[in-house]
Design a protein around this motif. Structure first.
Motif, short mmCIF file in Angstrom:
data_model
loop_
_atom_site.label_atom_id
_atom_site.label_comp_id
_atom_site.label_asym_id
_atom_site.label_seq_id
_atom_site.Cartn_x
_atom_site.Cartn_y
_atom_site.Cartn_z
N ASN A 106 7.72 86.55 15.76
CA ASN A 106 6.38 86.34 15.21
C ASN A 106 5.28 86.49 16.26
OD1 ASN A 106 7.35 84.01 16.40
ND2 ASN A 106 6.24 82.64 15.02
N ASP A 107 5.64 86.38 17.56
CA ASP A 107 4.63 86.61 18.60
C ASP A 107 4.66 88.06 19.07
OD1 ASP A 107 6.94 86.76 20.03
OD2 ASP A 107 6.56 85.02 21.30
N ASP A 108 5.31 88.91 18.25
CA ASP A 108 5.36 90.35 18.49
C ASP A 108 6.31 90.79 19.60
OD1 ASP A 108 4.27 92.13 16.77
OD2 ASP A 108 2.81 92.91 18.23
N LYS A 109 6.98 89.83 20.23
CA LYS A 109 7.98 90.20 21.24
C LYS A 109 9.15 90.91 20.56
CE LYS A 109 7.57 87.41 25.27
NZ LYS A 109 6.80 86.21 24.85
N LYS A 110 9.72 91.86 21.28
CA LYS A 110 10.86 92.59 20.74
C LYS A 110 12.06 92.36 21.63
CE LYS A 110 7.81 96.04 18.65
NZ LYS A 110 6.97 94.94 18.21
N ILE A 111 13.21 92.18 21.02
CA ILE A 111 14.43 91.99 21.81
C ILE A 111 15.52 92.91 21.26
CG2 ILE A 111 16.03 90.30 22.79
CD1 ILE A 111 14.24 88.08 21.73
N ASP A 112 16.13 93.67 22.15
CA ASP A 112 17.21 94.58 21.75
C ASP A 112 18.48 93.81 21.46
OD1 ASP A 112 15.59 96.75 22.17
OD2 ASP A 112 16.16 96.92 24.30
N TYR A 113 19.26 94.31 20.54
CA TYR A 113 20.57 93.71 20.29
C TYR A 113 21.63 94.79 20.21
CZ TYR A 113 20.16 95.24 15.40
OH TYR A 113 20.02 95.99 14.26
N ASP A 114 22.87 94.40 20.49
CA ASP A 114 24.00 95.28 20.19
C ASP A 114 24.64 94.84 18.89
OD1 ASP A 114 24.16 97.05 22.58
OD2 ASP A 114 24.22 95.10 23.58
N ARG A 115 24.79 93.51 18.75
CA ARG A 115 25.30 92.96 17.49
C ARG A 115 24.43 91.78 17.09
NH1 ARG A 115 31.28 94.11 19.10
NH2 ARG A 115 31.20 96.31 18.55
N LEU A 116 24.21 91.68 15.80
CA LEU A 116 23.27 90.69 15.30
C LEU A 116 23.93 89.82 14.23
CD1 LEU A 116 20.18 89.91 15.25
CD2 LEU A 116 19.96 91.51 13.36
N LEU A 117 23.72 88.53 14.32
CA LEU A 117 24.21 87.63 13.27
C LEU A 117 23.02 86.98 12.56
CD1 LEU A 117 26.59 86.14 11.84
CD2 LEU A 117 26.24 84.30 13.50
N ILE A 118 23.01 87.13 11.26
CA ILE A 118 21.99 86.45 10.47
C ILE A 118 22.59 85.14 9.98
CG2 ILE A 118 20.47 86.62 8.45
CD1 ILE A 118 20.52 89.65 8.76
N ALA A 119 22.05 84.05 10.48
CA ALA A 119 22.53 82.72 10.08
C ALA A 119 21.32 81.88 9.72
CB ALA A 119 23.34 82.08 11.21
#
Ligand SMILES: Cc1cc2nc3c(=O)[nH]c(=O)nc-3n(C[C@H](O)[C@H](O)[C@H](O)COP(=O)(O)OP(=O)(O)OC[C@H]3O[C@@H](n4cnc5c(N)ncnc54)[C@H](O)[C@@H]3O)c2cc1C
Lengths: 149, 424
Positions: free
Chosen positions: B91-104
């Motif tokens: 929400n503060d516009d920061k972006k973070i790369d992921y290789d694998r993502l878990l939606i919990a």
């Protein structure tokens, strides 16, 4: 770690293990006081099931992948990665009893203060149930420590 | 390798822990919108009634995050997932790369539309620590509290509120409280017990309009009655929090659709916990099972799979332990009525009420109110699909008979973890 095993055909259904377990987990460590006086009443964490034909003392199996730990809503129930002991932090437990529902043996005991379970009598040479079984139907075995991951 | 977990609760923590087991060097980032580290969400009612202090709600020791090298971002909301370049946006516009993502991302409260409910200062939901703190701060002894919803969360809210307000009324649309987990008889026992502890309960009725300008002063009910109110808790139910997943293109069917690997229809995106659609192993239906132990199980499997373990998720079943004003209840599996083809066994004695639902010679569900000792044995019968024909007939009265084979009297779970030859 140590584990307690039961030998079914040696069990007399005398329930002395329950008596000594309850006493070992009382404040006074005195049989009479544990049964007659202490408030809150201490709980035995071992149960003899069955009848005079076939009986067996059962307590926490300190499972490799414990369902109670998975189920615990507070994080109070934990398995010590080094010793393998499954125990509950009674100060954090709220006695919701989800662990009892999840335990495959249903061997966690209800108590208004906290879930009560076998702690293998930490600090003692051998668990009270094993020390006091008159027919050696309970044995304490040192099993290999699980290989550290 | 970087793993990102969205949501720091039952599923998220359990996944992180499992990933760390397999990958000592991987980066694990957990993002949570809340300003708290993971805490026992169900504890918020215990916090309300002063059974648990704020500092004791935490699910893990403080050192857990540092010991496991988990980067925890609190108070940050993930607003977008970029699939092509594999990054999330906060929400503060920061972006973070992921290789694998878990939606919990868990559950969100379902708030039904009621006339004149906008902009009231004394309406609360009961889903997180923040709402519990707001309620605790706002509630005063002389207040009349109303809880809309007589399900698990509503009843737990009412129990907690009773410590804060002299009058607490639960309003439930169905004909009975806890309608999804209890049958009529069990529900009436729990109702009586709650009433004896000072809770007023109205069933078969609901609020159609709220009265008051900046605060709710009373509720107009469908029946025409008026209910005075100084503080209103909305606890009608929860829904899977699937907005973010949906926006990213995940398949949604009530919850996020997952496969046996807890993977969504999008590669490298997994889902676990309340937000996921779960196969119920008892009746084979896909549902949302919004319970803590299920979230932990799913998180663990998702974490393992994400880290490359060869595990498979077969499904779960509902299992719920509730205590209300000292009355213990345990339910698992399905309620299963006769009209749905279940054989129903009911046992009422001085210890309490028990109901069992049986189909195809298997136990499919149970409900224990009052005496719950050894109840986990029934869970075993469901989980292991133990044929009832092999068990003693007395198991319904006395669960300990589950431990023995009906004919041979051999202990079924004797030292089940032991190498048998070793001991005797
Ligand atoms: C009052 C109450 C009592 C309960 N009692 C019981 C009980 O007795 N037994 C039981 O089994 N279960 C109980 N539950 C249900 C249990 O709490 C849930 O099943 C469990 O918390 C689910 O865990 P989860 O990890 O799936 O998600 P949640 O615990 O819902 O956590 C999801 C987290 O993700 C965060 N999040 C969501 N979207 C984003 C985003 N876009 N960016 C960043 N963060 C995000 C949320 O803020 C939240 O912190 C209760 C629930 C409540 C509210």
């Amino acid at each position: 770690m140590k584990k307690v095993y039961a030998v079914q055909n040696l069990c007399l259904n005398c329930k002395l293990c329950e008596v000594y377990c309850k006493t070992a987990h009382s404040q006074t460590k005195n049989i009479v006081k544990a049964y007659k006086e202490e408030v809150p009443e201490p709980s035995a964490r071992i149960v003899v099931e069955g009848d005079n034909q076939a009986s067996l003392a059962l307590q926490c199996r300190h499972c490799e992948s414990p369902a109670c730990v998975e189920a615990c809503i507070t994080g109070a129930m934990q398995k010590n990665p080094k010793t393998g002991l499954v125990s509950t932090d009674e100060t954090r437990c709220v006695a919701c009893m989800t662990c009892l529902a999840a335990c495959p043996y249903g061997i966690i005991r209800v108590n208004e203060r906290a879930a009560m379970k076998c702690d293998l009598c930490q600090g003692e040479e051998a668990p009270a149930c094993v020390q006091n079984c008159p027919n050696r139907a309970l044995v304490c075995v040192d099993i290999y420590e699980e290989a550290e991951r | 390798m970087r793993y990102i977990i969205i949501g720091c609760s039952a599923a998220g923590i359990s996944a992180a822990q499992e990933i760390r087991k397999y990958h000592t060097a991987a980066e694990i980032v957990i993002v949570t919108e809340e300003h708290y580290k993971a805490y026992g969400r169900p504890l918020i009612s215990y916090y309300l009634k002063d059974r648990v202090k704020e500092e004791d709600i935490y699910y893990k020791d403080k050192s857990f995050y540092t010991d496991n090298f988990i980067y925890l971002l609190t108070g940050k909301r993930v607003v977008d997932i970029n699939l092509e370049q594999k990054y999330i946006t906060l929400n503060d516009d920061k972006k973070i790369d992921y290789d694998r993502l878990l939606i919990a991302t868990g559950s969100k409260p379902f708030v039904p539309h009621i006339e004149n409910a906008e902009g009231k200062a004394n309406i609360f939901t009961f889903m997180n620590m923040e709402s519990a703190k707001q309620i605790k701060e706002y509630a005063k002894p002389e207040m009349k509290a109303v809880v809309i919803g007589g399900g698990l969360i509503g009843m737990k809210a009412a129990e907690g509120l009773k410590k804060l307000c002299s009058s607490v009324t639960v309003l439930e649309l169905a004909e009975r409280i806890l309608p999804t987990i209890l049958d009529t008889k069990a529900s009436s026992l729990v109702r009586k017990h709650s009433e004896n502890n000072g809770i007023d309960i109205i069933t078969g009725d609901t609020a159609v309009q709220l009265n008051g300008s900046d605060k709710v002063e009373s509720l107009t009910l469908k029946s025409g009655k008026t209910l005075p109110c100084d503080i209103l808790i909305m606890a009608v139910g929860v829904r899977p929090n699937t907005e973010l997943a949906q926006k990213a293109g995940c398949l949604i069917d009530k919850g996020i659709v997952i496969d046996h690997k807890m993977q969504t229809n999008i590669e490298d995106i997994y889902a676990a916990g309340d937000c996921a659609l779960t196969p119920d192993v008892v009746d084979g239906k896909n549902k949302v099972i919004a319970l803590w132990p299920t979230a932990v199980q799913q998180g663990k499997i998702a974490g393992g799979v994400m880290a490359g373990a060869d595990t498979r998720y077969e499904g779960s079943f509902a299992m719920n332990a509730i205590d209300l004003f000292g009355l213990h209840m345990l339910t698992a599996g399905v309620i299963g009525g006769e009209e749905e083809g279940y054989e129903v066994k009911i046992i009422i004695n001085d210890k309490g009420y028990r109901r069992f639902s049986i189909k195809d010679g298997l136990l499919k569900g149970f409900m224990l109110v009052g005496d719950i000792e050894r109840g986990g044995l029934y869970t075993t019968v469901i989980r292991e699909r133990l044929p009832l024909s092999g068990l003693d007939e007395e198991i319904f009265e006395n669960p300990e008979f589950i431990s023995f084979d009906r004919v041979t009297k051999e202990a079924l779970f004797l030292n089940s973890d032991a190498i048998k030859g070793d001991i005797v």
